[in-house]
Design an enzyme around this catalytic site. Sequence first.
Site, mmCIF file in Angstrom:
data_model
loop_
_atom_site.group_PDB
_atom_site.id
_atom_site.type_symbol
_atom_site.label_atom_id
_atom_site.label_comp_id
_atom_site.label_asym_id
_atom_site.label_seq_id
_atom_site.Cartn_x
_atom_site.Cartn_y
_atom_site.Cartn_z
ATOM 1 C CG ASP A 29 -14.526 -9.645 5.104
ATOM 2 O OD1 ASP A 29 -14.380 -8.419 4.795
ATOM 3 O OD2 ASP A 29 -13.694 -10.472 4.589
ATOM 4 C CG ASP A 31 -15.046 -9.683 -1.592
ATOM 5 O OD1 ASP A 31 -15.959 -9.570 -2.287
ATOM 6 O OD2 ASP A 31 -15.139 -7.943 -1.458
#
Length: 252
Positions: A29, A31
């Site tokens: 991922d 953020d």
Amino acid sequence: MRVPAEVGERPVRGARCAGGETIKAAVFDLDGTLANTLPAISKLLVKVASEQGCSVTARQAAAAIGKPPGPAFGRLLGRPEDDGRVQAAIGRYRELFSYEVLCQGPQLLFPGVTAGLSALRAHGVELAVATSKTTRSAEALLDVMGIRDLVGPVIGQDMVRRGKPHPEMVLRAAGRLGVAPWESAYVGDTVGDMRMAVTARMAPVAVTYGIGTFGELAAVAGTRMCSSFKDVVSVIAAARPRQAAAAGPRRR
């Protein structure tokens, strides 16, 4: 069930070892996992919502982070995703993103990310990113932080028909890397990330310094908990195939 590689992707290598789990690839991922963008993005969401006449708290904005723009602003503004105000907010958010977020450059990196990604590559682990951002936005963020060359494929929301928590984007990332999903890990900071990993038959690896709380993340069966990026590297490197560890860094 084996997931076929898409047209143009590399053939999937290897199979699950009978003696135990191995991890040949890690999909990340962005953020809240690699990039500490949450404060800046939260502030920007509050600002854009305010321009559309909606008062949003920092806590409400933080809860929307990690979702695609449509659902995020639909929730914040209390309107359908195809509503004119929602679409205007999305456009304004994208317009301001460079000035409000990207301008911070390498300062956005969580501690240990650059060294950790380099170490994983040295262990022979294939790396990719799968994020709810658009591919263009994700590429720009990786560039300004100085880590674009450390990861391979970047799969954004615009590259799949179904976004998180559906596993399409992480399966596409594994296919692009040529590694079976069950020989891959997905590293993220939300419960949705962990559930997506489990559905994709990937090893779920959670970081506790992002959005999700320890309790929420640990509740997803099989999740490995990491309080730092150094922990992430240790978890993945410990499960790598021995021959990959001996092979040294891959040339790209």
